[in-house]
Scaffold this motif. Structure first.
Motif, PDB file in Angstrom:
ATOM      1  N   GLU A 186      -8.758  58.791 109.279  1.00 20.15           N
ATOM      2  CA  GLU A 186      -8.011  59.723 110.132  1.00 20.15           C
ATOM      3  C   GLU A 186      -8.745  59.963 111.446  1.00 20.15           C
ATOM      4  O   GLU A 186      -8.111  60.142 112.493  1.00 20.15           O
ATOM      5  CB  GLU A 186      -7.792  61.032 109.379  1.00 20.15           C
ATOM      6  CG  GLU A 186      -6.765  60.900 108.251  1.00 20.15           C
ATOM      7  CD  GLU A 186      -6.610  62.168 107.430  1.00 20.15           C
ATOM      8  OE1 GLU A 186      -5.562  62.323 106.781  1.00 20.15           O
ATOM      9  OE2 GLU A 186      -7.544  63.005 107.434  1.00 20.15           O
ATOM     10  N   PRO A 190      -2.889  53.574 111.896  1.00 26.87           N
ATOM     11  CA  PRO A 190      -2.005  53.828 110.754  1.00 26.87           C
ATOM     12  C   PRO A 190      -2.331  52.994 109.517  1.00 26.87           C
ATOM     13  O   PRO A 190      -2.247  53.485 108.393  1.00 26.87           O
ATOM     14  CB  PRO A 190      -0.620  53.486 111.301  1.00 26.87           C
ATOM     15  CG  PRO A 190      -0.729  53.662 112.778  1.00 26.87           C
ATOM     16  CD  PRO A 190      -2.130  53.262 113.122  1.00 26.87           C
ATOM     17  N   ILE A 240      -5.382  54.461 107.756  1.00 25.63           N
ATOM     18  CA  ILE A 240      -5.024  55.753 107.149  1.00 25.63           C
ATOM     19  C   ILE A 240      -4.153  55.538 105.913  1.00 25.63           C
ATOM     20  O   ILE A 240      -4.392  56.123 104.855  1.00 25.63           O
ATOM     21  CB  ILE A 240      -4.291  56.642 108.172  1.00 25.63           C
ATOM     22  CG1 ILE A 240      -5.244  57.032 109.308  1.00 25.63           C
ATOM     23  CG2 ILE A 240      -3.719  57.889 107.499  1.00 25.63           C
ATOM     24  CD1 ILE A 240      -4.556  57.734 110.468  1.00 25.63           C
ATOM     25  N   GLY A 241      -3.150  54.680 106.038  1.00 23.49           N
ATOM     26  CA  GLY A 241      -2.249  54.441 104.912  1.00 23.49           C
ATOM     27  C   GLY A 241      -2.963  53.842 103.719  1.00 23.49           C
ATOM     28  O   GLY A 241      -2.695  54.223 102.565  1.00 23.49           O
ATOM     29  N   GLN A 266      -4.889  56.628 102.076  1.00 23.36           N
ATOM     30  CA  GLN A 266      -3.981  57.525 101.364  1.00 23.36           C
ATOM     31  C   GLN A 266      -3.509  56.906 100.054  1.00 23.36           C
ATOM     32  O   GLN A 266      -3.413  57.586  99.022  1.00 23.36           O
ATOM     33  CB  GLN A 266      -2.778  57.856 102.253  1.00 23.36           C
ATOM     34  CG  GLN A 266      -3.112  58.754 103.434  1.00 23.36           C
ATOM     35  CD  GLN A 266      -2.011  58.813 104.460  1.00 23.36           C
ATOM     36  OE1 GLN A 266      -1.261  57.854 104.644  1.00 23.36           O
ATOM     37  NE2 GLN A 266      -1.896  59.933 105.167  1.00 23.36           N
ATOM     38  N   ASP A 311       4.639  56.284 104.953  1.00 18.61           N
ATOM     39  CA  ASP A 311       4.897  56.589 106.362  1.00 18.61           C
ATOM     40  C   ASP A 311       3.870  55.907 107.265  1.00 18.61           C
ATOM     41  O   ASP A 311       4.232  55.300 108.288  1.00 18.61           O
ATOM     42  CB  ASP A 311       4.860  58.102 106.567  1.00 18.61           C
ATOM     43  CG  ASP A 311       5.064  58.480 108.028  1.00 18.61           C
ATOM     44  OD1 ASP A 311       6.178  58.277 108.548  1.00 18.61           O
ATOM     45  OD2 ASP A 311       4.109  58.965 108.660  1.00 18.61           O
ATOM     46  N   SER A 312       2.586  55.994 106.889  1.00 17.06           N
ATOM     47  CA  SER A 312       1.536  55.391 107.719  1.00 17.06           C
ATOM     48  C   SER A 312       1.638  53.870 107.726  1.00 17.06           C
ATOM     49  O   SER A 312       1.590  53.232 108.786  1.00 17.06           O
ATOM     50  CB  SER A 312       0.157  55.817 107.209  1.00 17.06           C
ATOM     51  OG  SER A 312      -0.042  57.207 107.354  1.00 17.06           O
TER      52      SER A 312
END
Length: 386
Positions: free
Chosen positions: A300, A305, A308-309, A312, A332-333
């Motif tokens: 982050e 993205p 981050i994804g 996650q 979403d990411s």
């Protein structure tokens, strides 16, 4: 030696007793640009101070924070990328490094390669590929086989990150023709081996990858950044062989070397999430959660993205109370990331949980380096096929 003469020149030991940029009959800005180019290249060589006792030279001077010299911006872009603390700064500097030289000087290759690698990490892959193709054409025109091979290797990494393993294999084969393995410097051995392993894994050739991983590494290269990349690749093989003990050990050893060299950005090599997966498989929930949370925090901070994804998605497999929320965030990411394969895995995981599937809906896909392409993040990266 040449190294010591260069070092003394950069730290101020000019024959005339002056310091800083040398005197020059031409414009002062052009003289400063030449000095900054040499300093930038000297900084690129700094990791050799740790990797080989035979190369002894002092620390390079700092680069100016603001410069019109493309080489300076290329090196500073890469330094920002490995730290992982300012994606916009890294992207801006990379673009400045790839712009025409304001003084009309011939562009240097290494800073431009670093700028292209930085754009891979900022997830501006199409832009990086355009510049790599231009670099490749230039290297062919100049008949410089070493440059051709290095550009092909970086483009292979790009292909891995974007889910094109067949294209990666073609570029690596072409690089081998330009620069045969027995012509490469020993310190570069782990880098080339890692890229080959990751490409073989992505193309479902695990036996070939295992054979490459088992070959000995020259001793100075083991403690380099490229040595850490090879540890990561071996960790992926251990993971594919369902050996979480060995996988965790290799991923953590990879992380120790990367941190020693200042590589904290998980987009380079997501060793923390891979070590977390192994720890989770071994029942060490506390370590798994700590590593997964740390990777998400760092991803982050970087802001890409895909990184981050991936973080996650990893964390979603570690805990139950907010799994659905984490998976939705991962979808979403990753929907805004270059790799469609990673996005598909997140969609499948989310659908499984929403439909009442098992807690561990899916395994987090293993990426790859150098860093070190991936299905998630990390140069190069690819999913390990089980």
């Amino acid at each position: 030696t040449t190294w010591r003469a260069l070092a003394e020149f950069l730290v101020g030991g000019r024959p005339d007793g002056g310091r800083g940029a040398p005197s020059d009959p031409g414009p002062a800005e052009a003289a400063t640009a030449r000095y900054e180019e040499i300093t930038a290249l000297f900084r690129v060589a700094q990791p050799l101070r740790r990797a080989s006792a035979e190369i002894a030279f002092p620390l390079a001077p700092d680069l100016p924070p603001v410069s019109r010299t493309p080489a300076v911006n290329g090196v500073l872009a890469w330094e920002a990328a490995v730290r992982g603390d300012d994606r916009e700064e890294a992207r801006g500097r990379a673009r400045a490094a790839l712009a025409p030289d304001p003084f009309g000087r011939p562009p240097l290759t290494v800073p431009r390669l670093l700028a292209c690698h930085t754009l891979l990490l900022t997830e501006d892959g199409e832009e990086a590929e355009t510049h790599l193709c231009a670099l490749l054409a230039e290297a062919h025109r100049e008949r410089c086989s070493v440059t051709v091979a290095r550009v092909l290797a970086l483009r292979a990494e790009l292909h891995l990150r974007h889910g094109r393993p067949d294209s990666a294999a073609r570029d690596l084969a072409a690089a081998d023709l330009e620069l045969p393995p027995d012509s490469r410097h020993p310190l570069s051995y782990p880098y080339w081996t890692t890229l080959g392993i990751l490409t073989d894994l992505a193309n479902d050739r695990p036996e070939r990858a295992r054979a490459a991983a088992g070959r000995p590494v020259p001793s100075p290269a083991e403690e380099s950044v490229s040595g850490a990349q090879l540890l990561f690749a071996r960790g992926l093989l251990a993971r594919a062989d369902d050996d979480p003990h060995r996988a965790r050990s290799l991923f953590r050893a990879c992380g120790r070397w990367l941190l020693q060299h200042g590589w904290t950005n998980p987009a380079l090599l997501p060793w923390r999430s891979q070590a977390a997966e192994a720890a989770h498989a071994l029942g060490d929930a506390a370590q798994a959660l700590r590593l997964a949370r740390e990777e998400l925090e760092l991803a982050e901070r970087w802001g890409a993205p895909g990184a981050i994804g991936a973080a996650q998605l990893c964390l979603a497999t570690m805990r139950g109370e907010d799994r659905l929320q984490r998976l939705r965030a991962a979808v979403d990411s990753l929907g805004r990331a270059p790799s469609r394969a990673a996005y598909t895995r997140a969609i499948v995981a989310l659908a499984s949980v929403e439909n009442g599937g098992p807690d561990r809906a899916t395994a987090v896909a293993a990426p790859v380096t150098g860093g070190a392409g991936t299905g998630n993040a990390g140069p190069p990266g690819t999913a390990v096929r089980r």
